[in-house]
Each structure stands twice: as structure tokens, then as C-alpha cells.
Design an enzyme around this catalytic site. Structure first.
Site, mmCIF file in Angstrom:
data_model
loop_
_atom_site.group_PDB
_atom_site.id
_atom_site.type_symbol
_atom_site.label_atom_id
_atom_site.label_comp_id
_atom_site.label_asym_id
_atom_site.label_seq_id
_atom_site.Cartn_x
_atom_site.Cartn_y
_atom_site.Cartn_z
ATOM 1 N N GLN A 125 0.832 -1.213 0.000
ATOM 2 C CA GLN A 125 0.000 0.000 0.000
ATOM 3 C C GLN A 125 0.868 1.266 0.000
ATOM 4 O O GLN A 125 0.445 2.312 0.494
ATOM 5 C CB GLN A 125 -0.947 -0.004 1.196
ATOM 6 C CG GLN A 125 -2.063 -1.017 1.080
ATOM 7 C CD GLN A 125 -2.951 -0.755 -0.139
ATOM 8 O OE1 GLN A 125 -3.124 0.375 -0.573
ATOM 9 N NE2 GLN A 125 -3.519 -1.809 -0.702
ATOM 10 N N SER A 126 2.055 1.187 -0.579
ATOM 11 C CA SER A 126 2.958 2.341 -0.578
ATOM 12 C C SER A 126 2.391 3.505 -1.398
ATOM 13 O O SER A 126 2.125 3.369 -2.599
ATOM 14 C CB SER A 126 4.314 1.917 -1.151
ATOM 15 O OG SER A 126 5.100 3.049 -1.427
#
Ligand SMILES: Cc1ncc(COP(=O)(O)O)c(C=O)c1O
Length: 330
Positions: A69-70
Site C-alpha cells: 500500500q505504498s
């Protein structure tokens, strides 16, 4: 400038200030969530400088990485598209079926995604995996530019020097509170103020040895801009991490809901909700200060399927509403 960066708003949070029992003039937000670049966030300024550097060096490929989920990975994919470069992302796997939030946007943006096998990879091993990917591309005749996690090179961090200057000119705050992951944003602000005492990072559990890394990066960013080494020592709230990077905490859930239900400020589960929980603690401890919350973005993370249950769960039993006195907003 290849990536245009919008000026971002700076405004009061009057309802939240009332909720916390402080004067409206004492609580401000700098909206770095509204930078533009495929959803916005603090990586836009860093990437503007980094992409200009990559293009000037004749690179044709951006390579970076992070968690599934960067936000940094998503914005790097966006930056690459605008600059006409290819993009490889080295990502840790999400949960099964977790193709939502930032990861979904990475796919839409068309990045080449390399999923790592280890569910959670230590920070320095992930940095090494980014370098290894860049090395493989170079062997194939490409000209890759490896971007460290969070865009936190000295060049990237230094892009927060003008933001600190703007805050000083317009408000002269006592303290800026910011989520600290790789530490570059925190470090750049410190370099701009010339003083560690003006910035409180809230450690979200991404990087080991974070305070030392912030001090090192702040010195490097200052030197990059021809400024003296900042005074003082790094200030870091390490009490908001909970079980680790990305792990929900009761205090973050309260902060996220209170910010939304007072001034309709949307926070993300991984970074800004924990930072806001840190701000609540500071304001409670020192109610006389003028504080700026530097909103670093992360909204797509709110739509990651892994957080849906937590975000809609009952309020924590402790039910600390951040005010210490007032009833929590309904
Ligand atoms: C939304 C958000 N806030 C804060 C941070 C932390 O910024 P830094 O890595 O500069 O410490 C990140 C980094 O990924 C982020 O995505």
C-alpha cells in the site's frame, strides 16, 4: 519543471481546535495531501526534484519500492508516466485479495510490479531489493534510476526546506507535527527551520533507527541547500506505532474519526491517523503552543480492503476522544 507542484493550502482547523479545547489560531493544517500527482501527498515535491535529476542524467526508468500500500510507489508510477519514463516497483505482498487502494492504482498507472515473497521485509533488505532490480535493468541495457524508499535522498528531503520557510513566514509556528516513515519529510522541514526543536515526527514503524536517520538526512539536506547543520536533536513520538508499521491502533482510529467529524479532514490509517494521534497528545500536554499538522496524504490507503473492518468497528473501549474533556463527536 517536469512535474508541476501546486501551492498547497494552509488553514485553521477551528472545530478540531474547539474539540481539543484550544484557540482556533493555535491549530493549523498544511495540506500536502493536495499537491496533485495521482492522488497527492508528500512524495510529489520529492519526486519533482528526483525525476528532474533522473532525466538530467539520461535515465529512462524509475525503480523504487515499498509495502503493497505504498503511497510513494503509487506516486512514483504517476511521476514516471508524466515524465515519459518506465517504472518498476518492488513491493511486499498484500493480504490475499488485497488488490485495492494504492496497489490497484499502481496497476491502473501501468507500473511493472515485482512482488516479493516475504510478507514483511526489513527496511534495509527492501532497499537492497530496489538496488538489485535496478542492477538487473542496467544489465538489460536500460538506464535505471533507483529511488530510495520514500524518496528520502538528500535531494528529496531538501524539497521540504521551502515548506518550512513558508510556514515560518506565514505563521511562525511553535511546532510542526508530521508522520515519519523514511524520515525525509521530517528531515527536510528541520533543515528549513534550522532547528530540530520545531518539528515533531510521529514514528509509524517503517524504519529502524529512525531518529538517527532523520538527524543524518536533515544535515545532508541542509548541506545540499548550502545551509548550516540544524541545531538540537531529533524529536520523535514513538508511542503511536502500536504493533508495527501499518498495524491499527485505538488512538489512530479515534484521531481519524475525530478529524473527519470535526473539520472533515480525511486521514489515512498508516501515516496521518497516527500522526494526528501524536498531535492530540502534544496539544493535551502543551495547550499553549501554535501547532501545524503537516498532512502528508495517503488517502488511497483508506480504501485498502484490509482496513475496512477496522474503520467501521465500534469505538475503542477506552474511547479516548482526544479532547480529554468534551464528548466525542457523533
Ligand atoms: C501518506 C504518507 N505520510 C507520511 C509518509 C512519511 O514520509 P517520509 O517517508 O518522508 O517520512 C509517507 C511515506 O510513505 C506517506 O505515504
Amino acid at each position: 519543471m517536469i512535474l508541476p507542484i501546486e501551492d498547497t493550502p494552509l488553514h485553521r482547523l477551528p472545530n478540531l481546535a474547539r474539540h481539543l479545547g484550544v484557540d482556533a489560531d493555535q491549530l493549523w493544517v498544511k495540506r500536502e495531501d493536495l499537491t496533485g500527482l495521482a492522488g497527492g501527498g508528500n512524495k510529489a515535491r520529492k519526486l519533482a526534484a528526483i525525476v528532474a535529476h533522473a532525466v538530467a542524467q539520461g535515465c529512462d526508468h524509475l525503480v523504487t519500492g515499498g509495502g503493497a500500500q505504498s503511497n510513494h510507489a503509487r506516486m512514483t508510477a504517476a511521476a514516471a508516466n508524466i515524465a515519459g519514463l518506465d517504472c518498476d516497483l518492488v513491493l511486499t505482498p498484500g493480504r490475499p485479495g488485497d488488490e485495492s487502494g494504492n496497489f490497484l492504482l499502481d496497476r491502473i498507472l501501468g507500473a511493472h510490479i515485482h512482488r516479493l515473497e516475504a510478507a514483511a521485509m526489513p527496511y534495509h533488505e527492501l532497499e537492497a531489493a530496489i538496488q538489485a532490480r535496478a542492477g538487473r535493468l542496467a544489465e538489460q541495457g536500460r538506464r535505471p534510476y533507483a529511488i530510495p524508499i520514500g524518496g528520502s535522498s538528500a535531494l528529496g528531503a531538501a524539497t521540504y526546506i521551502p515548506v518550512a520557510r513558508e510556514l515560518r513566514q506565514r505563521l511562525d509556528p511553535d511546532l510542526v507535527v508530521v508522520a515519519a516513515g523514511s524520515g525525509g519529510t521530517h528531515a527536510g522541514l528541520v533543515a528549513g527551520f534550522g532547528d530540530h526543536g520545531k518539528v515533531l515526527g510521529v514514528d509509524v514503524g517503517a524504519r529502524p533507527g529512525l531518529s538517527a536517520a532523520v538527524e543524518e538526512l536533515a544535515a545532508q539536506a541542509a548541506s545540499h541547500a548550502g545551509l548550516p547543520r540544524p541545531a538540537g536533536r531529533c524529536q520523535m513520538d514513538t508511542a503511536q506505532v502500536g504493533a508495527g508499521y501499518g498495524a491499527p491502533t485505538d488512538a489512530a482510529l479515534v484521531a481519524l474519526r475525530v478529524a473527519a467529524r470535526t473539520d472533515a479532514l480525511l486521514l489515512d490509517p498508516v501515516y496521518t491517523a497516527k500522526a494526528m494521534a501524536g498531535l492530540f497528545a502534544v496539544v493535551r500536554a502543551s495547550p499553549g503552543m501554535r501547532v501545524v499538522f503537516l498532512h502528508t496524504g495517503g488517502l488511497p490507503g483508506l480504501f485498502a480492503s484490509r482496513y475496512a473492518g477496522w474503520l467501521t468497528s465500534s469505538p475503542p473501549a477506552s474511547s479516548a476522544d482526544g479532547s480529554g474533556t468534551a464528548a466525542g463527536p457523533s
